[in-house]
Write an enzyme that holds these catalytic residues in place. Sequence first.
Site, PDB file in Angstrom:
ATOM      1  N   CYS A 239      -8.969 -26.126  -8.829  1.00 60.72           N
ATOM      2  CA  CYS A 239      -7.878 -26.605  -8.420  1.00 60.72           C
ATOM      3  C   CYS A 239      -7.038 -26.708  -9.745  1.00 60.72           C
ATOM      4  CB  CYS A 239      -7.761 -27.986  -8.056  1.00 60.72           C
ATOM      5  SG  CYS A 239      -8.648 -28.040  -6.512  1.00 60.72           S
TER       6      CYS A 239
ATOM      7  N   TYR B 256     -13.045 -17.038 -17.847  1.00 58.77           N
ATOM      8  CA  TYR B 256     -12.369 -16.422 -16.633  1.00 58.77           C
ATOM      9  C   TYR B 256     -11.340 -17.353 -16.085  1.00 58.77           C
ATOM     10  CZ  TYR B 256     -11.550 -15.336 -11.843  1.00 58.77           C
ATOM     11  OH  TYR B 256     -10.937 -15.080 -10.666  1.00 58.77           O
TER      12      TYR B 256
ATOM     13  N   GLY C 102      -5.603 -22.189  -7.983  1.00 55.52           N
ATOM     14  CA  GLY C 102      -5.870 -22.196  -6.751  1.00 55.52           C
ATOM     15  C   GLY C 102      -4.811 -21.788  -5.854  1.00 55.52           C
TER      16      GLY C 102
ATOM     17  N   ASN D 269      -8.656 -32.338  -9.670  1.00 53.99           N
ATOM     18  CA  ASN D 269      -9.239 -31.074  -9.909  1.00 53.99           C
ATOM     19  C   ASN D 269     -10.767 -31.243 -10.365  1.00 53.99           C
ATOM     20  OD1 ASN D 269      -9.319 -28.732 -12.848  1.00 53.99           O
ATOM     21  ND2 ASN D 269     -10.098 -28.427 -11.015  1.00 53.99           N
ATOM     22  N   GLY D 270     -11.488 -30.445  -9.739  1.00 58.49           N
ATOM     23  CA  GLY D 270     -13.432 -30.751  -9.989  1.00 58.49           C
ATOM     24  C   GLY D 270     -13.858 -31.069  -8.893  1.00 58.49           C
TER      25      GLY D 270
HETATM   26  P1  AMP Z   1     -18.638 -10.271  -8.614  1.00 58.34           P
HETATM   27  O1  AMP Z   1     -19.570 -10.049  -9.570  1.00 58.34           O
HETATM   28  O2  AMP Z   1     -18.290  -9.264  -7.763  1.00 58.34           O
HETATM   29  O3  AMP Z   1     -18.949 -11.466  -7.831  1.00 58.34           O
HETATM   30  O4  AMP Z   1     -17.118 -10.521  -9.216  1.00 58.34           O
HETATM   31  C1  AMP Z   1     -17.024 -10.863 -10.599  1.00 58.34           C
HETATM   32  C2  AMP Z   1     -15.588 -10.690 -10.803  1.00 58.34           C
HETATM   33  O5  AMP Z   1     -14.969 -11.675 -10.392  1.00 58.34           O
HETATM   34  C3  AMP Z   1     -15.183 -10.849 -12.192  1.00 58.34           C
HETATM   35  O6  AMP Z   1     -14.557  -9.406 -12.647  1.00 58.34           O
HETATM   36  C4  AMP Z   1     -14.461 -11.864 -12.452  1.00 58.34           C
HETATM   37  O7  AMP Z   1     -13.243 -11.490 -13.043  1.00 58.34           O
HETATM   38  C5  AMP Z   1     -14.276 -12.554 -10.999  1.00 58.34           C
HETATM   39  N1  AMP Z   1     -14.814 -14.024 -11.085  1.00 58.34           N
HETATM   40  C6  AMP Z   1     -15.594 -14.724 -11.824  1.00 58.34           C
HETATM   41  N2  AMP Z   1     -15.701 -15.977 -11.685  1.00 58.34           N
HETATM   42  C7  AMP Z   1     -14.821 -16.174 -10.538  1.00 58.34           C
HETATM   43  C8  AMP Z   1     -14.245 -17.262  -9.893  1.00 58.34           C
HETATM   44  N3  AMP Z   1     -15.006 -18.411 -10.045  1.00 58.34           N
HETATM   45  N4  AMP Z   1     -13.561 -17.042  -8.965  1.00 58.34           N
HETATM   46  C9  AMP Z   1     -12.644 -15.971  -8.594  1.00 58.34           C
HETATM   47  N5  AMP Z   1     -13.159 -14.744  -9.543  1.00 58.34           N
HETATM   48  C10 AMP Z   1     -14.329 -14.793 -10.202  1.00 58.34           C
END
Ligand code: AMP
Length: 470
Positions: free
Chosen positions: A12, A255, A41, A115-116
């Site tokens: 969030c 990220y 979000g 958030n959290g």
């Molecule tokens: P995967 O290994 O297919 O599960 O996805 C990894 C990808 O998802 C990476 O390219 C990241 O940029 C992205 N990613 C990593 N953590 C998250 C997260 N918490 N929420 C959404 N996307 C994420």
Amino acid sequence: MYHSDDKLKEECGVVGIYDPQKNDKISTLTYFGLIALQHRGQESAGIAVYDEGNVKYYKEMGLVQEIFNAKNLELLKGNISIGHVRYSTTGESYVTNAQPLVVRYRGGSIALAHNGNLINAGKIRNELEDNGSIFQTSIDSEVIANLIARNYKRGFEESIINAVTEIEGAFALTIICEDKLVGVRDPYGLRPLSLAKLGDGYVLASETSAFDVMGAKYIRDIRAGEMVIIDEDGVKSYMYSSEKKQALCCFEYVYFARPDSVMDGKNVYSTRQNAGKILAKEHPVEADMVIAVPDSGIAAAIGYAEESGIPYGVGLIKNKYLGRSFIQPDQKSRELAVKLKLNVLSDSIKGKRLVLIDDSIVRGTTSGRIVSMLKEAGAKEVHVRVSSPPVKFSCYFGIDTPSRKQLVGAIKTIDEIRDMIGADSLGYISIDGLVESIGKNADSLCTACFKGNYPMEVPKLGNKYVFEKI
Ligand code: AMP
């Protein structure tokens, strides 16, 4: 029985604005702030505004720009405002669970944006329900509002402090209570929250990128275990907890946060670029071009190229109008989402040995799809380099990582992951390397998703740890 602790994983963003005078534009400014936090979000958003004793609010499912328009913003006039963007991974995505939460109680109204993730909300909620409290939502944040409302006779300062010392987990909160804007950060500072000056008033936001769009001037980060109360007398600060060690989430830098945000004094883009440089030193490889998985891998790819001397180029084009691939609930649609989101720039990569930089491998779906797309388009070699260490443990504090069973870093060796994603080689940055790239003391960061060293005891179901069962 309510069991939110093991399933509600919320990502969030929150904002809050205090203006000493009634401000017709306060909801529009909040709206701008939420647009700047949209990446945190995309499921629902809302704004609550305080005006002479009344709290009005509007919240809906969808993106900020879809929800708000000149007409509904016009109705939200006042001098204090909070806003929220939410993404949860549970099936429970309906508007009642959207925030801000507005709770009416004998002393007035409280509006709260969180958030959290709390780790003891289920327990507290069951106790409150046993004592007759009624809950309208299935989100853990309602427990906080309920705890505050229950103790209102002690005065709002004490009732908020009492509530935030009862809850455990990660929380960055913006609250409207009486005629004040309150900001609170959990005792470990797991989730970010910053303060800025705007005209005669103040702004709170999860990330400084929200200040930039509002024209607010960053003052400082809210400290771990700090509550700030903002009213006509300015900003008052209370350290309600000071004995805990700070543990800001590493994944914000890896990220989650926007690259243009500054978090606890560190610009997110620079930390990612540093991570790329360190990755190049830790895992060098002979190649013709460094490419990024857009967008979150770009800064690290530039860093890798600078350090290695291998030119940076564009090999993947992203469709800007699709959300994050994680938002797709099941594995099949996640794979399709990768294709919809990214396409290969064949002419640029054909016949080349590539270094492909991604910020993280979580389930391994994304990297696998991308490597095969690059190879199908004629790449000679694809060497995957990841600017975070293997994600081995689930997050309980607000980053959406799946259960350990689905975390490829927890169930496979690096060689097995390399083979699974079809890469010619695979290298992850070390934990020390990541900490160095952020430039903060290792003790002040949460590295639990890599090491399992949770800053506090994490939830149990019955007597068993949920996360241990892989
Ligand atoms: P995967 O290994 O297919 O599960 O996805 C990894 C990808 O998802 C990476 O390219 C990241 O940029 C992205 N990613 C990593 N953590 C998250 C997260 N918490 N929420 C959404 N996307 C994420």
